[in-house]
Scaffold this motif. Sequence first.
Motif, PDB file in Angstrom:
ATOM      1  N   LEU A 198       0.839  -1.228   0.091  1.00  0.00           N
ATOM      2  CA  LEU A 198       0.132   0.073  -0.018  1.00  0.00           C
ATOM      3  C   LEU A 198       0.984   1.479   0.047  1.00  0.00           C
ATOM      4  O   LEU A 198       0.492   2.219  -0.841  1.00  0.00           O
ATOM      5  N   LEU A 199       1.967   1.284   0.772  1.00  0.00           N
ATOM      6  CA  LEU A 199       2.739   2.401   0.659  1.00  0.00           C
ATOM      7  C   LEU A 199       3.458   2.492  -0.652  1.00  0.00           C
ATOM      8  O   LEU A 199       3.596   3.693  -1.015  1.00  0.00           O
ATOM      9  N   ILE A 200       4.070   1.579  -1.347  1.00  0.00           N
ATOM     10  CA  ILE A 200       4.456   1.510  -2.650  1.00  0.00           C
ATOM     11  C   ILE A 200       3.196   1.961  -3.839  1.00  0.00           C
ATOM     12  O   ILE A 200       3.540   2.852  -4.599  1.00  0.00           O
ATOM     13  N   LEU A 201       2.284   1.475  -3.502  1.00  0.00           N
ATOM     14  CA  LEU A 201       0.986   2.056  -4.373  1.00  0.00           C
ATOM     15  C   LEU A 201       0.815   3.623  -4.258  1.00  0.00           C
ATOM     16  O   LEU A 201       0.395   4.417  -5.059  1.00  0.00           O
ATOM     17  N   ALA A 202       0.889   4.146  -2.789  1.00  0.00           N
ATOM     18  CA  ALA A 202       0.972   5.703  -2.842  1.00  0.00           C
ATOM     19  C   ALA A 202       1.807   6.240  -3.589  1.00  0.00           C
ATOM     20  O   ALA A 202       1.739   7.407  -4.159  1.00  0.00           O
ATOM     21  N   LYS A 203       3.154   5.792  -3.533  1.00  0.00           N
ATOM     22  CA  LYS A 203       4.159   6.517  -4.350  1.00  0.00           C
ATOM     23  C   LYS A 203       3.735   6.559  -5.862  1.00  0.00           C
ATOM     24  O   LYS A 203       4.077   7.351  -6.385  1.00  0.00           O
ATOM     25  N   SER A 204       3.277   5.364  -6.388  1.00  0.00           N
ATOM     26  CA  SER A 204       2.784   5.361  -7.740  1.00  0.00           C
ATOM     27  C   SER A 204       1.675   6.170  -8.045  1.00  0.00           C
ATOM     28  O   SER A 204       1.638   7.002  -8.948  1.00  0.00           O
ATOM     29  N   LEU A 205       0.700   6.475  -7.049  1.00  0.00           N
ATOM     30  CA  LEU A 205      -0.146   7.625  -7.208  1.00  0.00           C
ATOM     31  C   LEU A 205       0.388   9.109  -7.372  1.00  0.00           C
ATOM     32  O   LEU A 205       0.027   9.819  -8.116  1.00  0.00           O
ATOM     33  N   LEU A 206       1.495   9.212  -6.175  1.00  0.00           N
ATOM     34  CA  LEU A 206       2.104  10.323  -6.312  1.00  0.00           C
ATOM     35  C   LEU A 206       2.856  10.820  -7.602  1.00  0.00           C
ATOM     36  O   LEU A 206       3.005  11.833  -8.003  1.00  0.00           O
ATOM     37  N   VAL A 207       3.648   9.759  -8.094  1.00  0.00           N
ATOM     38  CA  VAL A 207       4.316   9.975  -9.295  1.00  0.00           C
ATOM     39  C   VAL A 207       3.483   9.726 -10.568  1.00  0.00           C
ATOM     40  O   VAL A 207       3.641  10.895 -11.440  1.00  0.00           O
ATOM     41  N   GLY A 208       2.475   9.305 -10.475  1.00  0.00           N
ATOM     42  CA  GLY A 208       1.513   9.367 -11.466  1.00  0.00           C
ATOM     43  C   GLY A 208       0.938  10.693 -11.897  1.00  0.00           C
ATOM     44  O   GLY A 208       0.735  11.256 -13.033  1.00  0.00           O
ATOM     45  N   ALA A 209       0.469  11.256 -10.815  1.00  0.00           N
ATOM     46  CA  ALA A 209      -0.080  12.463 -10.629  1.00  0.00           C
ATOM     47  C   ALA A 209       1.175  13.708 -11.492  1.00  0.00           C
ATOM     48  O   ALA A 209       0.762  14.673 -12.117  1.00  0.00           O
ATOM     49  N   SER A 210       2.290  13.467 -10.847  1.00  0.00           N
ATOM     50  CA  SER A 210       3.463  14.372 -11.375  1.00  0.00           C
ATOM     51  C   SER A 210       3.636  14.098 -12.922  1.00  0.00           C
ATOM     52  O   SER A 210       3.736  14.957 -13.669  1.00  0.00           O
ATOM     53  N   TRP A 211       3.754  12.855 -13.272  1.00  0.00           N
ATOM     54  CA  TRP A 211       3.856  12.729 -14.761  1.00  0.00           C
ATOM     55  C   TRP A 211       2.823  13.136 -15.633  1.00  0.00           C
ATOM     56  O   TRP A 211       3.067  13.699 -16.677  1.00  0.00           O
ATOM     57  N   LEU A 212       1.471  13.047 -14.955  1.00  0.00           N
ATOM     58  CA  LEU A 212       0.318  13.556 -15.660  1.00  0.00           C
ATOM     59  C   LEU A 212       0.656  15.164 -16.030  1.00  0.00           C
ATOM     60  O   LEU A 212       0.518  15.399 -17.406  1.00  0.00           O
TER      61      LEU A 212
END
Length: 310
Positions: free
Chosen positions: A85-99
């Motif tokens: 879940l912590l790594i999933l949170a990182k993916s959400l953060l990076v996904g927003a940054s990349w968008l």
Amino acid sequence: PQQATLASLTAVTWIWLSIVSAFFLGFYDLAKKRSLEGNAVLPVLFFGTVTGALLWLPVILISLLAADHCPEIIRVTVIPVSDHLLILAKSLLVGASWLFGYFALKKLPLSIAAPIRATSPLWTILLAVLFFGEAPNPRQWFGILLVLAAFYAFSLVGKLDGIQMHRNKWIGCMMVATLLGACSALYDKYLLQVIGLPVATVQAWFSLYLVVVLLPFYILWMRGVWPRAHFHWRSSIPLIGVLLLLADFAYFTALTQEDALIAVISPLRRGAVVIAFLGGILLYKEKHFRPKALCIGVLLVGIALIQQSS
């Protein structure tokens, strides 16, 4: 003398690995710009991310099914659901940054977009001051002032390209992407140092979860929920994922060297902006390169000072 020679060779190894990482990062920016030129943003972002996930998928399977046959440096360890879940949170953060970053990169000259993205250390250190109570030394504060001065200079140069930096929404998007990237860097520190997760484990699951994060946006784009541009497949799209993985692999391998200095590695990696800048000038014939080059010089000096340890 022999020990001194070995130490010197080790230093050369991690310095060159850092330069290799910057090299790949620079071409990663060029691959993104080429892929986005006259193209729809979301499928480019999605398929570039899928490429990285597909490269990690067999490593995950081998690590889980036959760990002894997987090199330790890329072995993916078993972790509890809470860590996933912590790594999933990182993916959400990076996904927003990349968008935000991809949409901005499509609309901005690379010689302006890449330097803004390279200022991530400035925002990282300011966030560390606000939320972690860290205190920059005088040299770092001077570096912050230089970066801010370079930003102001870029705002003046941007007017030559018809860009009002304080009014242009794509500049704002790139700033948001950079701030989210700085937050991601602090979160990486939390995952790798505080929680103590292995690097390969974080990278592998992050790559897979990032596909999950971006998939709904891609599906909405496919269904035409909002006006969309046409998508054209280009060979540079999978290169996005490949180049990023190579850059990160070289970076983390450099950090495993016993004598490696993060204060030297980080500024070397920011040298990727030079490749992106030159690519923007040579490949896209972007104008006003002399004042932009001066701004980048001031920016890189500021970033180097910020990265110096106290």
